[in-house]
Design an enzyme around this catalytic site. Structure first.
Site, mmCIF file in Angstrom:
data_model
loop_
_atom_site.group_PDB
_atom_site.id
_atom_site.type_symbol
_atom_site.label_atom_id
_atom_site.label_comp_id
_atom_site.label_asym_id
_atom_site.label_seq_id
_atom_site.Cartn_x
_atom_site.Cartn_y
_atom_site.Cartn_z
ATOM 1 N N ALA A 41 77.534 28.513 99.180
ATOM 2 C CA ALA A 41 76.436 27.857 98.462
ATOM 3 C C ALA A 41 76.940 26.538 97.880
ATOM 4 O O ALA A 41 78.148 26.333 97.766
ATOM 5 C CB ALA A 41 75.874 28.748 97.363
ATOM 6 N N PHE A 42 76.018 25.655 97.498
ATOM 7 C CA PHE A 42 76.442 24.316 97.056
ATOM 8 C C PHE A 42 77.251 24.362 95.768
ATOM 9 O O PHE A 42 77.938 23.410 95.435
ATOM 10 C CB PHE A 42 75.225 23.389 96.907
ATOM 11 C CG PHE A 42 74.580 23.412 95.554
ATOM 12 C CD1 PHE A 42 73.663 24.382 95.220
ATOM 13 C CD2 PHE A 42 74.900 22.454 94.605
ATOM 14 C CE1 PHE A 42 73.066 24.415 93.967
ATOM 15 C CE2 PHE A 42 74.320 22.471 93.346
ATOM 16 C CZ PHE A 42 73.398 23.450 93.023
ATOM 17 N N LYS A 43 77.193 25.476 95.033
ATOM 18 C CA LYS A 43 77.958 25.591 93.794
ATOM 19 C C LYS A 43 79.459 25.375 94.028
ATOM 20 O O LYS A 43 80.177 24.951 93.135
ATOM 21 C CB LYS A 43 77.756 26.969 93.157
ATOM 22 C CG LYS A 43 76.306 27.389 92.950
ATOM 23 C CD LYS A 43 75.777 26.991 91.621
ATOM 24 C CE LYS A 43 74.429 27.581 91.234
ATOM 25 N NZ LYS A 43 73.340 27.525 92.183
ATOM 26 N N ASP A 44 79.926 25.664 95.256
ATOM 27 C CA ASP A 44 81.346 25.474 95.564
ATOM 28 C C ASP A 44 81.787 24.023 95.382
ATOM 29 O O ASP A 44 82.936 23.764 95.039
ATOM 30 C CB ASP A 44 81.631 25.872 97.020
ATOM 31 C CG ASP A 44 81.681 27.382 97.213
ATOM 32 O OD1 ASP A 44 82.102 28.102 96.285
ATOM 33 O OD2 ASP A 44 81.308 27.837 98.308
ATOM 34 N N MET B 27 82.470 23.775 91.694
ATOM 35 C CA MET B 27 83.437 24.770 91.204
ATOM 36 C C MET B 27 84.828 24.560 91.800
ATOM 37 O O MET B 27 85.828 24.733 91.113
ATOM 38 C CB MET B 27 82.965 26.175 91.547
ATOM 39 C CG MET B 27 81.775 26.631 90.743
ATOM 40 S SD MET B 27 82.184 26.894 89.009
ATOM 41 C CE MET B 27 80.633 27.633 88.483
#
Ligand code: PLP
Length: 473
Positions: A110-113, A116
């Site tokens: 997911a784009f959160k990577d 993060m």
């Protein structure tokens, strides 16, 4: 570069303190004192840079001397070495002037990577320099938890605790968290809802003695540094598609307003953007705001795009601060009214300023499934439901067909396989690095929905790691 709170009552901080602090002590969010700005010539000179080199150029002005350039380069290099493509955020042209940017090539799909993975080595660097240890505590409805765990695992100066609602996350999401074997990673399957998880985390942070003793730190999307990392791919996309000669528009599937606010920040830094289209599911508080100037909370409805099942978009406060010309007392007053009454309204001129660049569109689950099916029939490609919402609004709310439109793909279809299969008839397979996800052993720590129980678990585990209050080994 220094950072100020949107509510004006918290101390001004440097970049590294903003990283560790998360939420400002006055309840506000940190924003840069002023926006760094690139000239058209400077933006043009970025055109041939690799993603990592571009990231350095875009992030560096935000650091304000808190980290040496050489160290920042190593941090960025470490951050973007675990993506399955050097491009990090590859773009594909679907038809003339219609693009998709894939933000799901990181370890947890997911784009959160993208943010993060940057936070992990950055925390390491700052904590090592200060000889400090932190306990990250976060609640997740799915995607943030696994991205934070992958970014922080095996780091000596961090213990990470992730609370998720027991039995209420998808199998893929749970397995991405509960199969990670690392001494500093601790998952908590709370016997409650996502709201219970969030309330528990808030209560832990409000217990100031506990907060200080454990050195609690936050990684949710109110952490300014996550926004910084996300600004990069707006420049990346624009440079591939049209900038700096022409403008570009973006369509962003939105929950907490973090992703699209990063786009707005890129615009403030000089990127020519014509339009940001916010896509939502039935939880359409932002769309209703863009239509009426009234922000009004309703009950959260579960949908097939669960990462957008949100009523309070925390990062909207950062935009409000800009719309009010950085009048922090106006922001504080407005947000206080919002908390008390569950609604606030802005004047016609503020709404007009918002609408100059923002539009919003909502899509029902049925419409989203139809788009996934149609897109698959036409292209042979599967879309995850969040991405499908973004692509749908990019078409329905596009103002100008001669301006290139980039729709952001925020998750890999395999992250939401049931919904994708129900829509398209095809079950999306996991990529190679996760192909054995369903064969890995799971460690599930079920904890009652009880503050003392959670606090006890955290004290126990962090203590066992034997590093609290002292230097890392
Ligand atoms: C988190 C998330 C979103 C929403 O992003 P915000 O920054 O909260 O607006 C959209 N899609 C996916 C797949 C997500 O994980």
């Amino acid at each position: 570069m220094k950072y100020v709170s949107t509510r004006g009552e918290a101390p001004t901080l440097a970049f590294d303190d903003v990283l560790l602090t998360g939420l400002a002590r006055d309840g506000g969010l940190y924003v840069p004192e002023s926006w760094p700005h690139f000239s058209t010539g400077e933006i043009a000179s970025f055109a041939s840079l690799s993603y990592k080199d571009l990231a350095f150029q875009v992030v560096q002005p935000f650091i304000g001397g808190a980290i040496a350039d050489a160290d920042l380069k190593s941090i960025i290099d470490a951050a973007y070495s675990h993506f399955d493509t050097d491009e990090v955020a590859p773009l594909t042209e679907l038809s003339d002037g219609e693009w998709i940017m894939e933000l799901f090539h990181g370890p947890t799909l997911a784009f959160k990577d993208i943010a993060m993975q940057f936070l992990g080595p950055l925390f390491d660097h700052v904590l090592a320099a200060r000889d400090e240890h932190i306990c990250i505590v976060a609640a997740t409805s799915g995607d943030t938890g696994s991205a934070a765990i992958e970014a922080c695992r095996d780091r000596n100066n961090i213990d990470i605790f992730i609370l998720y609602p027991h039995g209420r996350v998808s199998d893929v999401q749970r397995r991405q968290m509960a199969t990670v074997v690392a001494p500093n990673v601790h998952t908590i399957a709370l016997q409650g809802t996502f709201d219970d998880c969030q309330d528990t985390v808030k209560a832990l942070f409000n217990d100031l003695a506990f907060r200080d003793r454990m050195n609690l730190s936050a990684v949710n999307s109110i952490n300014w540094v996550r926004i910084v990392a996300q600004i990069v791919y707006y420049f990346w996309a624009a440079l591939k598609v049209s900038a700096p000669a022409g403008s570009v528009s973006f369509a962003v599937p939105t929950g907490n307003f973090g992703n699209v606010f990063a786009g707005y920040a890129a615009h403030r830094m000089g990127l020519p953007v014509e339009q940001f289209i916010v896509g939502t599911n039935a939880n359409d508080i932002l769309v209703r705001f863009f239509e009426s100037g009234i922000m009004e909370i309703e009950a959260v409805v579960p949908t097939i795009s669960p990462s957008m099942d949100i009523q309070i978009s925390s990062n909207f406060e950062r935009l409000l601060f800009e719309l009010y010309d950085r009048d922090s007392s106006m922001v504080a007053r407005t947000l206080k009214a919002f908390r008390l009454d569950g609604q606030f309204a802005v004047d016609a001129d503020i709404l007009a300023r918002t609408r100059k660049i923002f539009d919003g569109g909502r899509y029902t689950d049925n419409q989203t499934r139809a788009l996934i099916a149609n897109h698959y029939a036409k292209t042979g490609e599967l879309l995850d439901p969040h991405t499908a919402v973004g692509l749908a609004v990019s078409r329905s709310h596009r103002r100008n067909s001669s301006t290139p439109m980039v729709a952001l793909a925020t998750a890999h279809p395999a992250k939401f396989p049931e919904a994708v299969e129900a829509a398209s008839g095809v079950y999306p397979g996991l990529p190679a690095h996760m192909a054995d996800l369903f064969d890995r052993d799971e460690l599930i720590n079920v904890i009652p929905n009880d503050l003392a129980a959670v606090r006890g678990f955290i004290e126990d585990r962090a203590k066992n790691a034997d590093r609290i209050g002292g230097a890392a080994p």
